[in-house]
Motif scaffolding. Structure first.
Motif, PDB file in Angstrom:
ATOM      1  N   LYS A 192      14.608  51.137  82.900  1.00 58.98           N
ATOM      2  CA  LYS A 192      14.291  49.716  82.952  1.00 58.98           C
ATOM      3  C   LYS A 192      15.565  48.900  83.081  1.00 58.98           C
ATOM      4  O   LYS A 192      16.552  49.132  82.351  1.00 58.98           O
ATOM      5  N   ILE A 194      17.308  45.597  82.372  1.00 57.97           N
ATOM      6  CA  ILE A 194      17.197  44.458  81.466  1.00 57.97           C
ATOM      7  C   ILE A 194      18.243  43.415  81.880  1.00 57.97           C
ATOM      8  O   ILE A 194      19.449  43.658  81.805  1.00 57.97           O
ATOM      9  N   SER A 218      11.003  38.999  87.625  1.00 59.72           N
ATOM     10  CA  SER A 218      11.249  39.537  86.280  1.00 59.72           C
ATOM     11  C   SER A 218      10.191  38.994  85.339  1.00 59.72           C
ATOM     12  O   SER A 218       9.416  38.091  85.697  1.00 59.72           O
ATOM     13  N   ARG A 232      13.402  40.296  75.839  1.00 64.64           N
ATOM     14  CA  ARG A 232      14.134  40.967  76.916  1.00 64.64           C
ATOM     15  C   ARG A 232      13.561  40.577  78.273  1.00 64.64           C
ATOM     16  O   ARG A 232      12.344  40.605  78.468  1.00 64.64           O
ATOM     17  N   GLN A 234      13.014  41.719  81.803  1.00 64.09           N
ATOM     18  CA  GLN A 234      12.992  42.975  82.554  1.00 64.09           C
ATOM     19  C   GLN A 234      12.839  42.691  84.041  1.00 64.09           C
ATOM     20  O   GLN A 234      11.919  42.006  84.467  1.00 64.09           O
TER      21      GLN A 234
END
Length: 276
Positions: A192, A194, A218, A232, A234
């Protein structure tokens, strides 16, 4: 765990036949699929096969080889035949063994797992004085995977997907019986990207908007670290690290210097369709 895997018959001994099929070929195909699935999917498994091609090998050679190698388990793959009307699956351990023996407990497990998926009539768990069961010094099981002279069973045997399913049933039983651990590989991992981690959701939303303005999709996820909630951002999840690193470079080139990659185990749900 050391498995001696024995595709019954072979070479000049074709075994049973029916409906255009030879038992030796079905046995070998299923056994090769068992071997490949085991060694590719589980840690600390060694498989020695009595044959990997259409070759002749005596019963004595097979058990002598397994005993000399020090196998933990002897598994012999067969198909059945009778009168064209009989059908179904059955398996055998040696007739001298008690129902409370270790070999019998392994039979219980494999029988359950194979019959769960093989779409065949369940003819039960049996005992016999077969050579490979009598002369092997380790626990041993012989499976009879349908009647080759029965049209319904033979129709299944002709299907490569069925032979793979039967192989998987055997593998599932072995994995449970011997507590095998699955291999971890790239297909089990998500990479992933971030693009920032924040304690303020407003800051995370600003980052999402910033990336969107530069053509990068995102979303916000949450994670708890040391009892604190973090937001977060992503910017993608990938099955290969190369793909994740390519996205990371794209995010960094967009001006997000605090982006990074995290790896997480995939959650896999396996569904087995069983036909009655």
């Amino acid at each position: 765990m050391k498995l001696y895997l024995d595709p019954g018959h072979g070479g000049s001994d074709s075994g049973a036949s029916g409906n255009g099929l030879l038992e030796k070929n079905i046995n070998l195909d299923i056994a090769l699929r068992i071997r490949n699935t085991l060694v590719n999917s589980y840690e600390n498994v060694e498989v020695l096969m009595s044959r990997t091609t259409d070759t002749t090998k005596s019963l004595q050679q097979r058990t002598d080889e397994a005993n000399a190698w020090g196998a933990d388990y002897f598994l012999s793959i067969h198909c059945n035949s009778f009168n064209g009307a009989a059908q179904g699956y059955e398996d055998y351990i040696h007739s001298n063994l008690s129902d409370s023996s270790l070999t019998a407990s392994y039979q219980d497990i494999l029988h359950t797992e194979v019959t769960r998926v093989n779409q065949l009539t369940n003819r039960g768990q049996k005992k016999a004085n077969f050579h490979v069961l009598r002369e092997s010094s380790m626990p041993a099981l012989l499976t009879e995977n349908g009647f080759i002279d029965n049209a319904q069973d033979a129709n299944l045997m002709m299907q490569s997907t069925w032979r793979q399913t039967v192989a998987q049933g055997h593998v599932n039983g072995i994995a449970i019986a011997f507590n095998l651990q699955p291999k971890q590989n790239d297909t089990d991992i998500l990479y992933k990207v971030i693009a920032g981690s924040f304690q303020s959701r407003d800051n995370a939303e600003e980052r999402v908007a910033y990336l969107s303005g530069r053509g990068i999709d995102s979303f916000i996820g949450t994670v708890t670290i040391s009892g604190e909630l973090w937001y977060r951002v992503q910017a993608g999840a990938f099955s290969t690290r190369d793909s994740a690193e390519a996205r990371l470079e794209e995010v960094q080139n967009a001006g997000v210097t605090d982006a990074y990659i995290v790896t997480e185990q995939k959650l896999t749900i396996v569904q087995t369709a069983v036909s009655n």
